[in-house]
Design an enzyme around this catalytic site. Structure first.
Site, short mmCIF file in Angstrom:
data_model
loop_
_atom_site.label_atom_id
_atom_site.label_comp_id
_atom_site.label_asym_id
_atom_site.label_seq_id
_atom_site.Cartn_x
_atom_site.Cartn_y
_atom_site.Cartn_z
N GLU A 1 -110.38 31.59 -0.56
CA GLU A 1 -111.52 32.37 -0.09
C GLU A 1 -112.46 31.50 0.75
O GLU A 1 -113.02 31.96 1.74
CB GLU A 1 -112.26 32.95 -1.31
CG GLU A 1 -113.13 34.13 -1.00
CD GLU A 1 -113.55 34.87 -2.28
OE1 GLU A 1 -112.65 35.28 -3.05
OE2 GLU A 1 -114.75 35.03 -2.51
N CYS B 1 -113.34 39.05 -6.24
CA CYS B 1 -112.83 38.72 -7.58
C CYS B 1 -113.00 39.85 -8.56
O CYS B 1 -112.29 39.94 -9.55
CB CYS B 1 -113.57 37.52 -8.15
SG CYS B 1 -113.55 36.13 -7.07
N SER C 1 -113.18 39.70 1.39
CA SER C 1 -112.17 38.64 1.47
C SER C 1 -110.83 39.25 1.09
O SER C 1 -110.73 40.07 0.18
CB SER C 1 -112.53 37.53 0.48
OG SER C 1 -111.42 36.71 0.27
N LYS D 1 -109.79 45.16 -14.91
CA LYS D 1 -108.60 44.33 -14.66
C LYS D 1 -107.32 45.07 -15.02
O LYS D 1 -106.25 44.78 -14.52
CB LYS D 1 -108.69 43.04 -15.48
CG LYS D 1 -109.74 42.06 -14.97
CD LYS D 1 -109.27 41.34 -13.72
CE LYS D 1 -110.35 40.45 -13.16
NZ LYS D 1 -110.05 40.01 -11.78
N GLU E 1 -106.57 47.00 -12.06
CA GLU E 1 -106.18 46.11 -10.98
C GLU E 1 -104.72 45.70 -11.10
O GLU E 1 -103.97 45.71 -10.12
CB GLU E 1 -107.09 44.87 -10.99
CG GLU E 1 -106.84 43.96 -9.80
CD GLU E 1 -107.63 42.65 -9.89
OE1 GLU E 1 -107.89 42.20 -11.02
OE2 GLU E 1 -107.95 42.10 -8.83
N GLU F 1 -99.83 47.65 -5.02
CA GLU F 1 -99.64 46.53 -4.08
C GLU F 1 -99.59 45.17 -4.79
O GLU F 1 -99.27 44.17 -4.17
CB GLU F 1 -100.74 46.53 -3.01
CG GLU F 1 -102.16 46.28 -3.50
CD GLU F 1 -102.92 47.55 -3.86
OE1 GLU F 1 -102.26 48.55 -4.21
OE2 GLU F 1 -104.16 47.53 -3.80
#
Lengths: 624, 408
Positions: free
Chosen positions: A307, A334, A354, A393, A396, A401
């Protein structure tokens, strides 16, 4: 007078009591009588606060220190002399010398009636509840000696449990309609997924058109879980699957542990907030049967490399190459709650994010590629578990992907609470464990990775590395402590001057590197609106964490939560950080080794782009 | 049967006395706000919505409150079962209501007035809007009203959406702000922190309609009518078992039996006073009076004759509250449900007297523990009907299940 500046109804905003010009009391204090004892309190103090500071316990349920006042459960009723009805102590501001009684027969009877009424509608058995022994309704029943269901008890569920979300499960049969989740979602996080629907006995907390939670703009932050007094909201618990993997001899089960759980998990074992159990946790995890225990701080260091490099690349593209397709400021990526927030609410700004994956996902990809090879294990036999302070999370790691290793990079996201449950189930009392280190090849990480756990930590870690890369010197802060990044102020803004830059970064000579740190999506919204108004054109880097306090206040952390608890957890992290030998990400030898042996074209190179970077989805506010 | 008495039949000492549009506004400007407040205080006028808060005090508090803006809200969400007096005022005496609002605005320094009109009254929206337009033409609304420099005031009408609780002033304000209609915590009170956080006076339609008369004729004239503590007259919405239901203006202090005579009610067993949330009075107490000293009321009078089943009457009320509670606070949301369940138990005969007494105790808790007037008053019919008609209700032969109903 309360002024309206948000969509929160005035009734739900904290009272701002105007101090009259002709205040007759001296020094802005009022002397009241509580249970016939005279006490002086500041003008506008609520009865509840006044009682608390005078060691008088008043039961509460809908009240939460992080949230505005609701006054709906009515458990905190007290008697105020001269008033026809009982008054809720949480909402009653003291502005005159009143006489308060907190335990009259009428007050006690009313409280007991209210608890009995709540229990009559509360479906579920305490034994089978995730919040058994940590439930505020259960505690109230105990406090008031409830030994029978005066007004009956529901014997069958009225609502279907919503398990649609990979992160948050809603069981409205256990809901007591305190609206803490509603206030959390609207006020604290400014997401506004939850609201009361219908009226009278049909009232329930629901989503837009009562859709499943997975089909609305929920960001999975889990802050509602942390503030739910009962088991109506809880995280999607994968521990059974993890036990199965551990018990399966053909599986190689590795776990990575994030920085925040170690600073909070002790609370699940009766320890005060603010004690770190890093080494003890490592031992416990091995005893449970995890084959390897890795430190997410390693991939936090990796994140800083990626990053940070990305930021420098962007700066160069904008300042030197005048590339208008490259966007500044760059936002950190993050926090999966923040990612989903921006995807829903500000999809037009995704280019500012990012592209670096979160530490959890970077680690997953590295484990199933580099580590699989190093350890000579087939990646398909590896099960990666991530111990996280976070409910988002879970969402996530299930993003389609997130499979750049050729496999699902991270198989399970596990919260601090669920981990504590597994440790207890294995018959382990965590605080008694001996301390051991993390496993190679990733070993112990830098302190920079550790402070990712608190709001401002990513920024601090990134500055330590970026400043040194650009100038060849350490950041100009005593003992590497970048104070402007620390603390719980909602939006922090500061800058660092870049002088005497090294040859590669001469284009930054004399520049003020401006940065912003925000935590909680309500503050993220403030920042995004500033960006929209064009007020952040000279800002370079922005850290945003979805949860108040950052990861230490995450939706997977032990319950209860409050600013005092979050402060103690953050303190534990910062203290541990200072004792570490390596405190800069780029000095992490294992990270260097990874770039030498595996990601040979360096940070933001070809392979790291494949494995460690990602793309985002424009979701918008309307989901069909 | 006539449902509403014809206008010519409406006689009364105060509201239905002679009035021409704008007259009181002109007088108000002449005498100034201090004298208006003085007359209002002298009159002893109390809020006509049912709670009976002194109107002068409410106006003085909001006049004294600090705020860049202030608001006058007319509560025309006439939702209490059995009341329809405001409908008559809105349809036939808009000059009284709107002039009252203008005077209120002048007195407390508000520039905006809002009428919160019951959703079901949408049919009168157009005529009211037209009326406001006429007032604007006559300079009774708008800028520098009647030539008074700096006296600006205008009125908008907003429609409710059918929730009973929105008649509660703070829920009404929430609803006006576009939020879910739920009562607020108080303090702070609307006179300090009301609509959009600004000082706000919320008055019932009838209260505002009385104001022009008081301004014109003085507080002394007003308090000649009624009793010591209940000055002036009151509009009663009379319905149920009587030959002449309708809206009546009667002086405070009138006895129940006198009212029953006027409306030609015969064989009356019970009178529900104050709507669903009121109290149910049996024949033995018909010599009691309508007054703040005795039975205070917003004016809803439902008459039940000997043929009515009081348990069914009670059940009807409780079903209403279970549905109309906003669902916010525990005592009201679940308490009403438990009271209704209790009624159902009595109906089926499957109850214990011990449990019914527990429910009466619960009702008393609800009266002091609920967040707003809805939950504080919803146990009233439960407590009063079970108390006043226990012979009928608990005598198993009178119950729905006949002699099969078994009380344990």
């Amino acid at each position: 007078m309360a002024k309206r500046d948000s969509r929160t109804p005035v009734s739900q905003q904290p009272h701002t009591v105007e101090i009259p010009d002709d205040i007759t009391t001296i020094g802005g204090t009022v002397t009241v009588e509580i249970n016939e004892k005279k006490v002086s309190v500041p003008f506008g103090t609520t009865i509840l606060e006044a009682c608390k500071t005078n060691q008088i316990h008043i039961p509460t349920l809908c009240h939460h220190p992080d949230l505005c006042i609701a006054g709906t459960c009515r458990v905190c009723l007290v008697d105020v002399e001269g008033m026809r009805t009982l008054q809720t102590s949480c909402s009653f501001p003291i502005t005159s010398p009143i006489k308060i009684k907190t335990t009259t027969p009428m007050v006690r009877k009313a409280r007991r009636h209210i608890i009995d009424l709540l229990l009559s509608e509360h479906y579920g058995e305490c034994y089978t509840c995730v919040r058994n022994n940590n439930c505020e309704l259960q505690a109230l029943a105990k406090e008031y000696g409830v030994d029978n269901f005066t007004f009956g008890h529901v014997d069958k569920p009225r609502f279907e449990i919503d398990r649609s979300s990979p992160s948050v499960i809603r069981d409205m049969n256990k809901c007591v309609l305190c609206k803490r989740c509603v206030r959390t979602c609207i006020d604290l996080q400014e997401v506004g997924v939850l609201e009361a629907i219908n009226r009278g006995d049909k009232t329930h907390i629901g989503t837009f058109y009562d859709k499943a939670l997975a089909d609305v703009v929920c960001i999975n932050c889990g802050q509602c879980i942390n503030r739910c007094p009962t088991g109506a909201l809880h995280a999607n618990d994968p521990s059974d699957d993890i036990w199965a993997a551990i018990d399966d001899p053909t599986k190689h089960v590795v776990i990575q542990t994030a920085p925040s759980p170690r600073a909070a998990i002790g609370e699940e074992f009766g320890q005060p907030a603010g004690t770190s159990y890093t080494g003890e946790l490592n031992t416990a995890l091995r005893r449970i049967g995890f084959d390897k225990v890795f430190d997410t701080n390693f991939s936090a260091d990796l994140t800083i490399m990626e990053e940070g490099t990305e930021l420098l690349n962007r700066l160069k593209a904008v300042l030197v190459d005048k590339d208008e397709s490259v966007k500044l400021p760059q936002f950190t990526s993050c926090s999966p709650g923040w990612i989903k927030y921006i995807e829903h609410f500000y999809p037009e700004y995704l280019d500012h994010l990012s592209t670096a994956k979160s530490p959890q996902q970077m680690f997953g990809a590295v484990i199933k590629t580099f580590y699989a090879k190093e350890a000579d294990v087939k990646p398909e036999d590896i099960v990666t578990v991530a111990l996280m302070p976070c409910s988002a999370k879970k969402f996530e790691c299930n993003r389609p992907e997130m499979a750049d290793s050729g496999f699902k990079d991270v198989d399970y996201g596990l919260t601090t609470r669920e981990m504590a449950k597994m440790i207890k189930e294995a018959g382990i009392h965590l605080p008694e464990m001996p301390s051991t280190n993390f496993d190679d090849p990733f070993g112990d990480a830098s302190g920079a990775g550790l402070i990712f756990g608190a709001t401002g930590g990513v920024m601090e870690a990134a500055l330590r590395t970026a400043y040194e890369l650009v100038t060849g010197r350490e950041v100009p802060f005593k003992n590497l402590k970048i104070e402007p990044c620390r603390g719980f102020q909602g939006v922090k803004q500061a800058s660092v001057k870049l002088e005497n830059c090294v040859e590669d970064y001469k284009f930054l000579e004399g520049a003020d590197l401006k940065f912003i740190v925000a935590h909680g999506t309500a503050n993220a919204k403030i920042v995004m609106e500033m960006l929209k108004r064009g007020e952040l054109n000279d800002v370079h880097f922005i850290e945003i964490m979805a949860c108040p306090g950052g990861c230490i206040g995450g939706g997977g952390q032990p319950i209860p939560t409050s600013e005092a608890i979050r402060t103690a957890r953050a303190k534990a992290i910062y203290e541990e950080e200072e004792s570490l030998p390596i405190r800069k990400s780029h000095e992490n030898t294992h990270v260097k080794y990874l770039y030498e042996k595996f990601l040979t074209d360096g940070p933001c190179g070809h392979l790291s782009h494949k494995l460690l970077h990602t793309h985002y989805t424009k979701r918008g506010k309307f989901i069909s | 049967m006539e449902t509403i008495i014809k206008k010519t039949q409406r006689t009364g000492p105060v509201i239905f006395s002679e009035y021409t549009r704008g007259k009181a506004v002109r007088k108000a400007i002449e005498i100034g706000r201090n004298d208006i407040l003085f007359e209002l205080k002298d009159s002893g006028l109390k809020g006509r919505g049912g709670a009976g808060f002194p109107t002068a005090t409410k106006w003085m508090l909001s006049a004294a409150a600090n705020g860049e803006k202030k608001y006058i809200v007319c509560n025309a969400d006439e939702g209490e079962p059995g009341t329809f007096k405001d409908r008559v005022l809105l349809l036939e005496y808009p000059e009284l209501i709107f002039d009252g609002m203008v005077i209120a605005g002048f007195t407390i320094g508000a520039k905006e007035g809002i009428v919160y009109l019951r959703g079901e009254y949408e049919y009168m929206l157009k005529s009211l809007e037209d009326y406001l337009e006429e007032m604007r033409k006559d300079n009774l609304l708008g800028k520098n009203i009647l030539g008074k420099d700096g006296f600006d005031f205008d009125i908008t009408i907003r429609l409710g959406s059918g929730a009973y609780v929105c008649g509660e002033e703070t829920a009404l304000i929430e609803s006006l702000e576009g939020n879910r209609g739920e009562p607020r915590n108080r303090p702070p009170y609307p006179v300090n922190t009301g609509f959009m956080g600004y000082p706000t006076v919320v008055n019932n339609v009838e209260t505002l309609a009385v104001v022009p008369h008081i301004v014109l004729k003085g507080g002394g004239w007003f308090k000649q009518h009624g009793t010591d503590k209940s000055t002036g007259s009151k509009l009663f919405s009379v319905s149920g078992d009587c030959a002449r239901p309708g809206v009546y203006e009667l002086p405070w202090g009138i006895k129940i039996s006198e009212l029953l005579f006027i409306v030609r009610a015969e064989n009356t067993k019970a009178v529900q006073i104050g709507g669903a949330s009121g109290v149910c009075i049996p024949k033995s107490q018909f010599d009691r009076a309508f007054a703040y000293e005795d039975i205070a009321t917003g004016g809803s009078i439902m008459i039940f004759n000997e043929s009515r089943n009081m348990l069914k009457v009670l059940k009807n009320f409780m079903e209403f509250f279970v549905e109309e509670s906003c669902g916010q606070c525990t005592p009201c949301r679940i308490g009403n449900l438990k009271l209704l369940e209790g009624v159902n138990k009595i109906e089926s005969g499957d109850f214990t007297f011990g449990y019914i007494n527990t429910l009466k105790e619960l009702g008393k808790t609800m009266q002091v523990a609920s967040k707003c007037g809805l939950g504080q008053s919803s146990p009233n019919p439960f407590i009063s009907i079970l108390e006043n008609f226990k012979e009928e209700i608990f005598n198993s032969k009178n119950r729905n299940g006949g002699s099969n109903g078994k009380a344990r």
